[in-house]
Scaffold this motif. Structure first.
Motif, PDB file in Angstrom:
ATOM      1  N   ALA A   1       0.833  -1.207   0.000  1.00  0.00           N
ATOM      2  CA  ALA A   1       0.000   0.000   0.000  1.00  0.00           C
ATOM      3  C   ALA A   1       0.862   1.248   0.000  1.00  0.00           C
ATOM      4  N   ALA A   2       1.961   1.207   0.750  1.00  0.00           N
ATOM      5  CA  ALA A   2       2.843   2.369   0.814  1.00  0.00           C
ATOM      6  C   ALA A   2       3.468   2.652  -0.539  1.00  0.00           C
ATOM      7  N   LEU A   3       3.879   1.582  -1.225  1.00  0.00           N
ATOM      8  CA  LEU A   3       4.481   1.757  -2.537  1.00  0.00           C
ATOM      9  C   LEU A   3       3.466   2.263  -3.556  1.00  0.00           C
ATOM     10  N   ALA A   4       2.200   1.908  -3.356  1.00  0.00           N
ATOM     11  CA  ALA A   4       1.161   2.322  -4.302  1.00  0.00           C
ATOM     12  C   ALA A   4       0.850   3.804  -4.176  1.00  0.00           C
ATOM     13  N   VAL A   5       1.162   4.397  -3.018  1.00  0.00           N
ATOM     14  CA  VAL A   5       0.922   5.817  -2.796  1.00  0.00           C
ATOM     15  C   VAL A   5       2.202   6.569  -3.112  1.00  0.00           C
ATOM     16  N   SER A   6       2.200   7.385  -4.132  1.00  0.00           N
ATOM     17  CA  SER A   6       3.389   8.139  -4.502  1.00  0.00           C
ATOM     18  C   SER A   6       2.983   9.528  -4.933  1.00  0.00           C
ATOM     19  N   PHE A   7       3.943  10.429  -4.910  1.00  0.00           N
ATOM     20  CA  PHE A   7       3.684  11.806  -5.306  1.00  0.00           C
ATOM     21  C   PHE A   7       3.386  11.834  -6.796  1.00  0.00           C
TER      22      PHE A   7
ATOM     23  N   VAL B   1      -2.125  17.249   0.823  1.00  0.00           N
ATOM     24  CA  VAL B   1      -0.898  17.880   1.317  1.00  0.00           C
ATOM     25  C   VAL B   1       0.232  16.852   1.319  1.00  0.00           C
ATOM     26  N   TRP B   2       1.345  17.223   0.697  1.00  0.00           N
ATOM     27  CA  TRP B   2       2.530  16.370   0.675  1.00  0.00           C
ATOM     28  C   TRP B   2       3.688  17.109   1.342  1.00  0.00           C
ATOM     29  N   MET B   3       4.557  16.372   1.977  1.00  0.00           N
ATOM     30  CA  MET B   3       5.724  16.962   2.631  1.00  0.00           C
ATOM     31  C   MET B   3       7.002  16.354   2.053  1.00  0.00           C
ATOM     32  N   LEU B   4       7.910  17.224   1.629  1.00  0.00           N
ATOM     33  CA  LEU B   4       9.217  16.781   1.147  1.00  0.00           C
ATOM     34  C   LEU B   4      10.257  17.125   2.199  1.00  0.00           C
TER      35      LEU B   4
ATOM     36  N   GLY C   1      16.274  17.023   3.629  1.00  0.00           N
ATOM     37  CA  GLY C   1      17.517  16.375   4.021  1.00  0.00           C
ATOM     38  C   GLY C   1      17.630  14.985   3.423  1.00  0.00           C
ATOM     39  N   ALA C   2      16.595  14.176   3.619  1.00  0.00           N
ATOM     40  CA  ALA C   2      16.577  12.809   3.098  1.00  0.00           C
ATOM     41  C   ALA C   2      15.975  12.728   1.707  1.00  0.00           C
ATOM     42  N   MET C   3      15.388  13.849   1.222  1.00  0.00           N
ATOM     43  CA  MET C   3      14.705  13.900  -0.069  1.00  0.00           C
ATOM     44  C   MET C   3      13.623  12.825  -0.142  1.00  0.00           C
ATOM     45  N   GLU C   4      12.775  12.784   0.911  1.00  0.00           N
ATOM     46  CA  GLU C   4      11.689  11.810   0.982  1.00  0.00           C
ATOM     47  C   GLU C   4      10.341  12.516   0.976  1.00  0.00           C
ATOM     48  N   TRP C   5       9.429  11.952   0.201  1.00  0.00           N
ATOM     49  CA  TRP C   5       8.059  12.449   0.163  1.00  0.00           C
ATOM     50  C   TRP C   5       7.213  11.712   1.194  1.00  0.00           C
ATOM     51  N   GLN C   6       6.287  12.434   1.804  1.00  0.00           N
ATOM     52  CA  GLN C   6       5.320  11.815   2.701  1.00  0.00           C
ATOM     53  C   GLN C   6       3.980  12.514   2.518  1.00  0.00           C
ATOM     54  N   ARG C   7       2.939  11.732   2.343  1.00  0.00           N
ATOM     55  CA  ARG C   7       1.599  12.290   2.204  1.00  0.00           C
ATOM     56  C   ARG C   7       1.013  12.524   3.592  1.00  0.00           C
ATOM     57  N   LEU C   8       0.608  13.782   3.845  1.00  0.00           N
ATOM     58  CA  LEU C   8       0.092  14.134   5.164  1.00  0.00           C
ATOM     59  C   LEU C   8      -1.417  14.035   5.257  1.00  0.00           C
ATOM     60  N   GLY C   9      -2.102  14.171   4.152  1.00  0.00           N
ATOM     61  CA  GLY C   9      -3.558  14.120   4.206  1.00  0.00           C
ATOM     62  C   GLY C   9      -4.163  14.011   2.835  1.00  0.00           C
ATOM     63  N   PRO C  10      -5.335  13.396   2.743  1.00  0.00           N
ATOM     64  CA  PRO C  10      -6.018  13.257   1.451  1.00  0.00           C
ATOM     65  C   PRO C  10      -6.589  14.580   1.007  1.00  0.00           C
ATOM     66  N   GLY C  11      -6.894  14.668  -0.315  1.00  0.00           N
ATOM     67  CA  GLY C  11      -7.468  15.893  -0.850  1.00  0.00           C
ATOM     68  C   GLY C  11      -8.867  15.672  -1.320  1.00  0.00           C
TER      69      GLY C  11
END
Length: 320
Positions: free
Chosen positions: A255-261, A304-307, A310-320
């Motif tokens: 599921a984590a891999l399926a969610v991407s920016f 909302v996405w957060m980059l 430092g690590a150049m990692e994306w994280q999704r903070l909330g659905p739109g």
């Protein structure tokens, strides 16, 4: 090479190309023809307000449906998408319509486009919409002679205050491999770096990240990854209680891999410490990768996405 004409002139030059395709141009599909028709109507007549045709008239019904799907899309956005769609089908349309940049032919196309703009009387409307979309920054842009939305470029300009004088930075002042020309992207400065995220260019939405080191004025491409930790934790905790732990983690990882920016344009970026928060924008729907394929399924989002820079990692903070 794309046209260097500004909108709305570039739009009308593309309309002329579509109406009388020169020798060497590629035929477009019926689906694309419907999209071009709808975008033209959106620019020249605004959102569809006419009654739906009778069901027996299949062609008129298809045209009405295509136009209606555009909703309240601004005329300036419709112009951009029209040209982007044309470039997707015929990337060399400007060369074809101007005989590979022949000066007399270029002048002829420019004059025809200017006449079409004057006849349609939409130049003032387009400027008003562009001003509204600039959210108060249009005055600085007009003084700078900045590029139009269609003239997607990777050039950089800076303004020195208080004199208020713009300076365009060109090689060798800017080093490294500059990102592909684009518009409707977002940019934010963290520390000594400027991060450019996504945008629209070449008829496609983009989801890449480029970094400009301000001290050295050198570009680099950011190799971003997904921060799976929080996603794994959330998915594992929501797994069924009777599900084996190993299976829960495996499913969570999938599921984590399926969610991407996803590629997007028209979004906003703000700085939060060492992070860049990306909010909203228009994303392509249904996994579509091109402007014409995505037009019917594209949707506005407020996710909302957060980059983490430092690590150049994306994280999704909330659905739109």
């Amino acid at each position: 090479m794309a046209s260097k004409l500004p909108h709305p002139n570039c739009f009308y030059a593309a309309v002329g190309f579509a109406a009388s395709p020169p020798i060497g141009s590629r035929a477009v599909t019926d689906e694309t023809r419907l999209l071009l028709y709808a975008l033209y109507q959106q620019v020249t007549a605004g959102p569809c307000a006419s009654a739906k045709p009778w069901g027996w008239n299949a062609i008129e019904s298809a045209k009405w449906n295509s136009w209606m799907q555009l909703g309240d899309m601004a005329s300036t956005e419709a112009m951009e998408l029209y040209v982007a769609t044309m470039e997707e089908e015929n990337p060399d349309w400007w060369e074809l319509v101007t005989n590979n940049g022949e000066p007399d032919k270029v002048a002829e196309v420019q004059a025809a486009a200017a006449e079409a703009v004057a006849t349609a009387g939409i130049e003032a409307m387009a400027r008003a919409e562009a001003t509204a979309r600039a959210s108060g920054s249009a005055s600085a842009g007009s003084d700078s002679g900045g590029a139009s939305a269609n003239d997607a470029t990777s050039a950089i300009s800076r303004i020195i205050a208080p004199p208020g004088v713009w300076t365009k930075l060109t090689p060798p002042q800017v080093l490294g491999r500059a990102p592909r020309g684009r518009y409707s992207h977002a940019a934010a400065i963290v520390g000594g770096n400027m991060f450019v995220v996504g945008g629209h260019g070449g008829g496609r939405l983009m989801g890449d990240v480029h970094v400009l080191n301000i001290a050295s004025m050198k570009w680099s491409v950011a190799a971003t990854t997904m921060a799976a930790t929080s996603q794994l934790s959330a998915d594992a905790s929501s797994a069924r209680s009777d599900q084996p732990a190993a299976t829960a983690v495996t499913d969570a990882a999938s599921a984590a891999l399926a969610v991407s920016f996803t590629p997007r344009a028209g979004h906003a970026a703000v700085v939060w410490g060492s992070r860049v928060l990306v909010v909203g924008g228009r994303t392509q729907g249904g996994g579509a990768a091109t402007a014409s394929a995505a037009a019917a399924t594209a949707s506005d989002t407020c996710e909302v996405w957060m980059l983490e820079t430092g690590a150049m990692e994306w994280q999704r903070l909330g659905p739109g």
